[in-house]
Write an enzyme that holds these catalytic residues in place. Structure first.
Site, PDB file in Angstrom:
ATOM      1  N   SER A   1       5.776  -1.912  -2.227  1.00  0.00           N
ATOM      2  CA  SER A   1       5.715  -2.911  -3.317  1.00  0.00           C
ATOM      3  C   SER A   1       4.688  -2.506  -4.379  1.00  0.00           C
ATOM      4  CB  SER A   1       5.438  -4.321  -2.780  1.00  0.00           C
ATOM      5  OG  SER A   1       4.628  -4.358  -1.626  1.00  0.00           O
TER       6      SER A   1
ATOM      7  N   GLY B   1       0.847  -1.199   0.000  1.00  0.00           N
ATOM      8  CA  GLY B   1       0.000   0.000   0.000  1.00  0.00           C
ATOM      9  C   GLY B   1       0.876   1.239   0.000  1.00  0.00           C
ATOM     10  N   LEU B   2       0.240   2.366  -0.198  1.00  0.00           N
ATOM     11  CA  LEU B   2       0.951   3.642  -0.273  1.00  0.00           C
ATOM     12  C   LEU B   2       1.661   3.973   1.039  1.00  0.00           C
ATOM     13  CD1 LEU B   2      -1.890   5.754  -1.966  1.00  0.00           C
ATOM     14  CD2 LEU B   2       0.225   4.937  -3.062  1.00  0.00           C
ATOM     15  N   SER B   3       2.619   4.874   0.964  1.00  0.00           N
ATOM     16  CA  SER B   3       3.251   5.401   2.171  1.00  0.00           C
ATOM     17  C   SER B   3       2.172   6.065   3.032  1.00  0.00           C
ATOM     18  CB  SER B   3       4.319   6.427   1.770  1.00  0.00           C
ATOM     19  OG  SER B   3       4.855   7.040   2.908  1.00  0.00           O
ATOM     20  N   GLY B   4       2.119   5.722   4.298  1.00  0.00           N
ATOM     21  CA  GLY B   4       1.124   6.295   5.192  1.00  0.00           C
ATOM     22  C   GLY B   4      -0.231   5.606   5.153  1.00  0.00           C
ATOM     23  N   SER B   5      -0.335   4.515   4.403  1.00  0.00           N
ATOM     24  CA  SER B   5      -1.632   3.825   4.333  1.00  0.00           C
ATOM     25  C   SER B   5      -1.919   3.053   5.631  1.00  0.00           C
ATOM     26  CB  SER B   5      -1.678   2.878   3.121  1.00  0.00           C
ATOM     27  OG  SER B   5      -0.647   1.921   3.202  1.00  0.00           O
ATOM     28  N   GLY B   6      -0.857   2.640   6.327  1.00  0.00           N
ATOM     29  CA  GLY B   6      -1.061   1.925   7.592  1.00  0.00           C
ATOM     30  C   GLY B   6      -0.374   0.573   7.687  1.00  0.00           C
ATOM     31  N   LYS B   7       0.498   0.272   6.739  1.00  0.00           N
ATOM     32  CA  LYS B   7       1.161  -1.039   6.704  1.00  0.00           C
ATOM     33  C   LYS B   7       1.906  -1.333   8.018  1.00  0.00           C
ATOM     34  CE  LYS B   7       3.733   0.111   3.145  1.00  0.00           C
ATOM     35  NZ  LYS B   7       3.324   1.513   2.975  1.00  0.00           N
ATOM     36  N   SER B   8       2.787  -0.416   8.412  1.00  0.00           N
ATOM     37  CA  SER B   8       3.613  -0.657   9.605  1.00  0.00           C
ATOM     38  C   SER B   8       2.762  -0.684  10.866  1.00  0.00           C
ATOM     39  CB  SER B   8       4.677   0.435   9.766  1.00  0.00           C
ATOM     40  OG  SER B   8       5.400   0.574   8.586  1.00  0.00           O
TER      41      SER B   8
HETATM   42  N1  LIG Z   1      10.267   8.115  -3.851  1.00  0.00           N
HETATM   43  C1  LIG Z   1       9.735   7.458  -2.820  1.00  0.00           C
HETATM   44  N2  LIG Z   1       8.573   6.780  -2.977  1.00  0.00           N
HETATM   45  C2  LIG Z   1       8.040   6.116  -1.939  1.00  0.00           C
HETATM   46  N3  LIG Z   1       8.581   6.065  -0.697  1.00  0.00           N
HETATM   47  C3  LIG Z   1       9.746   6.723  -0.495  1.00  0.00           C
HETATM   48  C4  LIG Z   1      10.353   7.453  -1.543  1.00  0.00           C
HETATM   49  N4  LIG Z   1      11.505   7.991  -1.047  1.00  0.00           N
HETATM   50  C5  LIG Z   1      11.589   7.652   0.241  1.00  0.00           C
HETATM   51  N5  LIG Z   1      10.533   6.883   0.592  1.00  0.00           N
HETATM   52  C6  LIG Z   1      10.380   6.258   1.929  1.00  0.00           C
HETATM   53  O1  LIG Z   1      10.687   4.889   1.747  1.00  0.00           O
HETATM   54  C7  LIG Z   1       9.650   4.048   2.235  1.00  0.00           C
HETATM   55  C8  LIG Z   1       9.220   3.033   1.183  1.00  0.00           C
HETATM   56  O2  LIG Z   1      10.146   2.022   1.077  1.00  0.00           O
HETATM   57  P1  LIG Z   1       9.721   0.593   0.545  1.00  0.00           P
HETATM   58  O3  LIG Z   1      10.919  -0.274   0.670  1.00  0.00           O
HETATM   59  O4  LIG Z   1       8.500   0.161   1.242  1.00  0.00           O
HETATM   60  O5  LIG Z   1       9.387   0.901  -0.992  1.00  0.00           O
HETATM   61  S1  LIG Z   1       9.256  -0.093  -2.226  1.00  0.00           S
HETATM   62  O6  LIG Z   1       8.419  -1.231  -1.792  1.00  0.00           O
HETATM   63  O7  LIG Z   1      10.600  -0.560  -2.599  1.00  0.00           O
HETATM   64  O8  LIG Z   1       8.635   0.695  -3.315  1.00  0.00           O
HETATM   65  C9  LIG Z   1       8.478   4.934   2.549  1.00  0.00           C
HETATM   66  O9  LIG Z   1       8.098   4.519   3.831  1.00  0.00           O
HETATM   67  P2  LIG Z   1       6.589   4.166   4.278  1.00  0.00           P
HETATM   68  O10 LIG Z   1       6.008   5.495   4.548  1.00  0.00           O
HETATM   69  O11 LIG Z   1       6.775   3.362   5.517  1.00  0.00           O
HETATM   70  O12 LIG Z   1       5.896   3.390   3.226  1.00  0.00           O
HETATM   71  C10 LIG Z   1       9.013   6.350   2.550  1.00  0.00           C
HETATM   72  O13 LIG Z   1       9.219   6.746   3.869  1.00  0.00           O
HETATM   73  N1  LIG Z   2      -7.191   1.246  10.470  1.00  0.00           N
HETATM   74  C1  LIG Z   2      -5.958   1.755  10.529  1.00  0.00           C
HETATM   75  N2  LIG Z   2      -4.903   0.927  10.386  1.00  0.00           N
HETATM   76  C2  LIG Z   2      -3.631   1.411  10.401  1.00  0.00           C
HETATM   77  N3  LIG Z   2      -3.301   2.705  10.536  1.00  0.00           N
HETATM   78  C3  LIG Z   2      -4.305   3.597  10.677  1.00  0.00           C
HETATM   79  C4  LIG Z   2      -5.668   3.154  10.675  1.00  0.00           C
HETATM   80  N4  LIG Z   2      -6.457   4.230  10.809  1.00  0.00           N
HETATM   81  C5  LIG Z   2      -5.616   5.287  10.901  1.00  0.00           C
HETATM   82  N5  LIG Z   2      -4.318   4.923  10.825  1.00  0.00           N
HETATM   83  C6  LIG Z   2      -3.140   5.829  10.898  1.00  0.00           C
HETATM   84  O1  LIG Z   2      -2.482   5.888   9.618  1.00  0.00           O
HETATM   85  C7  LIG Z   2      -1.087   6.091   9.774  1.00  0.00           C
HETATM   86  C8  LIG Z   2      -0.356   5.009   9.020  1.00  0.00           C
HETATM   87  O2  LIG Z   2       1.050   5.191   9.102  1.00  0.00           O
HETATM   88  P1  LIG Z   2       2.080   3.995   8.857  1.00  0.00           P
HETATM   89  O3  LIG Z   2       1.635   2.769   9.562  1.00  0.00           O
HETATM   90  O4  LIG Z   2       3.450   4.524   9.160  1.00  0.00           O
HETATM   91  O5  LIG Z   2       1.931   3.754   7.282  1.00  0.00           O
HETATM   92  P2  LIG Z   2       2.874   2.959   6.277  1.00  0.00           P
HETATM   93  O6  LIG Z   2       3.658   1.944   7.072  1.00  0.00           O
HETATM   94  O7  LIG Z   2       1.934   2.324   5.304  1.00  0.00           O
HETATM   95  O8  LIG Z   2       3.753   3.995   5.630  1.00  0.00           O
HETATM   96  C9  LIG Z   2      -0.786   6.086  11.258  1.00  0.00           C
HETATM   97  O9  LIG Z   2      -0.685   7.418  11.702  1.00  0.00           O
HETATM   98  C10 LIG Z   2      -2.029   5.388  11.849  1.00  0.00           C
HETATM   99  O10 LIG Z   2      -2.292   5.795  13.157  1.00  0.00           O
END
Ligand SMILES: Nc1ncnc2c1ncn2[C@@H]1O[C@H](COP(=O)(O)OS(=O)(=O)O)[C@@H](OP(=O)(O)O)[C@H]1O
Ligand SMILES: Nc1ncnc2c1ncn2[C@@H]1O[C@H](COP(=O)(O)OP(=O)(O)O)[C@@H](O)[C@H]1O
Length: 186
Positions: A88, A14-21
């Protein structure tokens, strides 16, 4: 469960900030409480160790995913539950990894980009909009949604507990874990 446990890779995409971690961390807690053997492969940690030096071009992202997939495969076949969080973004390499790992559960963490951008957990969307980061997923780089995920966590309209319970229910349904006496209330 000990040596009886079946391994499985639970792959959060899923997108960055979607909630994966966030979901993976809560799930980890719940599974540890059930005495499961598990490993967490989180994007950020993986990228400072296993895949250090890789960037965010399509080639590098695919290489990142292949290496994570390789390690997940080794762990899974040895009875470990592996929780992977990585954007991914490309369908083809996700399918490649799925084909290699017999026990594989794909979790699509499906918040729309507007919601992820509004959350902007790490301030990266702001930087991407300002042009300080180029090729940011969902802004000026693609994300190809999974077509047949085992679980869809719609984090923009469900609570963390609901998301975690969806994944737990799927793992129970598929026989990887035993049903708990009481559902998770994280
Ligand atoms: N260009 C670009 N696009 C997306 N994300 C970026 C980019 N540059 C840095 N970041 C940071 O790197 C985290 C994503 O790394 P991933 O290993 O999950 O990415 S991937 O699966 O290889 O596409 C991602 O973390 P998450 O927010 O946890 O998803 C970002 O913090
Ligand atoms: N149902 C939910 N599951 C996971 N995260 C959620 C949910 N609702 C809201 N959130 C919020 O969304 C954000 C997700 O951030 P994060 O887990 O770091 O995303 P990712 O790992 O995909 O980049 C957190 O601030 C979290 O509190």
């Amino acid at each position: 469960m000990g040596s009886q446990q079946r391994g499985v890779t639970v792959w959060f995409t899923g997108l960055s900030g979607s909630g994966k971690s966030t979901i993976a961390r809560a799930l980890e807690e719940e599974l540890r409480a059930r005495d499961c053997q598990l490993e967490v492969l989180d994007g950020d940690i993986v990228r400072t160790n296993l895949t250090k030096g890789l960037g965010f071009s399509k080639e590098d992202r695919d290489e990142n995913i292949r290496r994570i997939g390789f390690v997940s495969h080794l762990l899974t076949r040895n009875g470990v539950i592996v929780l992977v969080s990585a954007i991914s973004p490309y369908q083809a390499v996700r399918e490649e990894v799925r084909d290699r790992i017999e026990d594989f559960v794909e979790v699509y963490v499906s918040a729309p980009v507007e919601v992820c951008e509004e959350r902007d957990v790490k301030g990266l969307y702001k930087k991407a909009r300002a042009g300080e980061i180029k090729g940011f997923t969902g802004i000026d780089d693609p994300y190809e949604p999974p077509t047949h995920p085992e679980v869809d966590c719609r984090t923009h309209e469900e609570t963390l507990t609901e998301s975690v319970n969806k994944v737990l229910a799927k793992l129970e349904e598929l026989g990887y874990i035993q049903p708990a006496a009481t559902p998770a209330s994280v």
